[in-house]
Enzyme design. Structure first.
Site, PDB file in Angstrom:
ATOM      1  N   THR A   1      -8.440  -1.749  14.962  1.00  0.00           N
ATOM      2  CA  THR A   1      -7.465  -1.579  16.046  1.00  0.00           C
ATOM      3  C   THR A   1      -7.536  -2.735  17.024  1.00  0.00           C
ATOM      4  O   THR A   1      -6.501  -3.291  17.426  1.00  0.00           O
ATOM      5  CB  THR A   1      -7.701  -0.252  16.784  1.00  0.00           C
ATOM      6  OG1 THR A   1      -7.585   0.828  15.856  1.00  0.00           O
ATOM      7  CG2 THR A   1      -6.682  -0.061  17.901  1.00  0.00           C
TER       8      THR A   1
ATOM      9  N   GLU B   1       9.407  -0.929  11.124  1.00  0.00           N
ATOM     10  CA  GLU B   1       8.300  -1.898  11.166  1.00  0.00           C
ATOM     11  C   GLU B   1       8.714  -3.203  10.494  1.00  0.00           C
ATOM     12  O   GLU B   1       9.384  -3.197   9.459  1.00  0.00           O
ATOM     13  CB  GLU B   1       7.039  -1.294  10.534  1.00  0.00           C
ATOM     14  CG  GLU B   1       7.193  -0.852   9.080  1.00  0.00           C
ATOM     15  CD  GLU B   1       6.698  -1.896   8.099  1.00  0.00           C
ATOM     16  OE1 GLU B   1       6.271  -2.969   8.545  1.00  0.00           O
ATOM     17  OE2 GLU B   1       6.772  -1.632   6.892  1.00  0.00           O
TER      18      GLU B   1
ATOM     19  N   CYS C   1       0.822  -1.210   0.000  1.00  0.00           N
ATOM     20  CA  CYS C   1       0.000   0.000   0.000  1.00  0.00           C
ATOM     21  C   CYS C   1       0.857   1.262   0.000  1.00  0.00           C
ATOM     22  O   CYS C   1       0.404   2.329  -0.423  1.00  0.00           O
ATOM     23  CB  CYS C   1      -0.939   0.002   1.203  1.00  0.00           C
ATOM     24  SG  CYS C   1      -0.104  -0.105   2.801  1.00  0.00           S
TER      25      CYS C   1
END
Length: 418
Positions: free
Chosen positions: A191, A112, A50
């Protein structure tokens, strides 16, 4: 043989352009097949997420513009719209870029770990389509090794920088073993799903999901083996919860001070951690006044995240040094490979000369020629044949007035050592 990387990412291109240039599942296979058949491409891997679309290739010389043309044509994008956002890296810069990407040093969230898995999947997809050559294979295998080294020697991925991960990290710090803890998750959105994934990966097996719509909660329940309840049932199950993590879109608090106070009494005042990552709040602020309730808001988590981001930046310095070292070493190895064909051809030529002259000498000996004369003739002809090409190179460099080239040839032939 030359390494080339072209692409766009979240730093250079808008979401609109990234969507246009993305390689979805329906486009990836045909794209890899086209690259496999491309006259200028020896091997390729396409990384499409993305946040980035990148094409890594082992190409023939002068393939840069051809690859850019191919990318624009494949996606039917005007090249004038693409070029301002496109970056191109060649040779060591391409190697270094891939290593930085795989280590999370070029990610939207510094350090990440998900990107490494995405790069590995991209490599696997390319291999499945027979689009990988030796150079690309070696490059990606080395990159995975470097990413592992960075994770081992630095703590770049060890500090929580997402709200969901920070919530789980906080729970781990307060409760030594999540496998012994019961966690109540309030909400069932993205979340909370991410929180559940982090909890499960850290050994948590006792989860309760409370949500307004039961259908969404049932999906999480099946995925993580969690018990599912409605929001109205929270007071009945709250005493069982060691940890409460809440993230809903409710305009009013769902968990009040009185509800928690009652639950704590039933728990015989065993401590309870409440992490409220909702805005507006799901848990009344007054809950934090209770002696056995430890309430953290999204602002508290953000301060933890900000501190961790700064720590990751410190760790990134060492990670960048590792990447620089490893990319330079790989480039040196790659250049040495480029000499292999030349060395092989040179040895083949020398052996052919030797075999030809040896055959003629043996024929002369078989007809009764003087052995000493045959050997002298063999040595003279062998010498002349072997020094013919270097002699021409020396003469050419001198005639064309190229002293630097002349010096290199002399050094190569070892003449400066005489």
């Amino acid at each position: 043989m030359s390494l080339l990387a072209i692409g766009i990412n979240h730093n250079t291109a808008s979401v609109d352009l990234r969507e246009k240039v993305a390689f979805g599942p329906d486009k990836l296979g045909p794209a890899l097949e086209q690259l496999r058949e491309h006259e200028a491409v020896n091997g390729s891997v396409i990384v499409s997420t993305c946040n980035r679309t990148e094409v890594y290739c082992d190409v023939k010389q002068g393939a840069r513009n051809k690859l850019i043309d191919w990318l624009a044509q494949f996606h039917q994008v005007n090249q004038e719209d693409l070029m301002p956002s496109l970056y191109v890296h060649e040779e060591q810069a391409a190697i270094k870029h891939l290593m930085r990407v795989s280590c999370g040093l070029d990610s939207l969230v510094l350090g990440e770990p998900q990107i490494l898995g995405q790069v590995k999947q991209a490599f696997s997809d390319s291999r499945d389509h027979q689009a990988v050559d030796t150079s690309i294979d070696k490059l990606f295998q080395k990159t995975f090794s470097v990413a592992k080294r960075v994770r081992t020697e630095t703590d770049i991925g060890g500090n929580a920088v997402s709200v969901a991960y920070a919530a789980c990290t906080l729970a781990k710090h307060i409760f030594e073993s999540l496998s012994d803890s019961t966690v109540l998750l309030v909400g069932a959105g993205e979340t909370i799903e991410l929180v559940a994934k982090h909890l499960a990966s850290n050994g948590c097996t006792k989860m309760i999901v409370a949500n307004r719509t039961r259908e969404r909660a049932l999906g999480l329940g099946e995925q993580f083996g969690a018990e599912v309840i409605s929001l109205n049932e929270i007071p009945d199950h709250l005493p069982r919860a060691d940890i409460v993590i809440s993230s809903t879109a409710s305009p009013l608090p769902i968990i009040g001070k009185g509800m928690v106070e009652t639950a704590l009494k039933k728990r015989r005042h065993q401590p309870m951690l409440l992490v409220d990552i909702a805005v507006p709040r799901d848990v009344e602020a007054q809950v934090g006044e209770l002696s056995d309730a430890y309430l953290y808001s999204v602002d508290d988590l953000q301060s933890i995240i900000d501190s961790n981001i700064e720590q990751r930046k410190v760790e990134a310095i060492q990670a960048e040094a590792i990447v620089s070292e490893e990319s330079a070493a790989f480039m040196t190895w790659l250049r040495s490979l480029q000499a292999v064909d030349s060395i092989r051809d040179y040895r083949k030529s020398a052996n052919e000369i030797r075999e030809d002259l040896l055959s003629k000498s043996l024929q002369s000996l078989a007809t009764g020629a003087d052995p000493e004369k045959v050997l002298r003739e063999l040595s003279n002809k062998l010498t002349n044949k072997l020094i013919h090409a270097p002699t021409r190179a020396l003469q050419s460099a001198a005639e064309q007035g190229e002293p630097a080239k002349l010096t290199v040839i002399r050094q190569t032939l070892g003449l400066d050592d005489l």
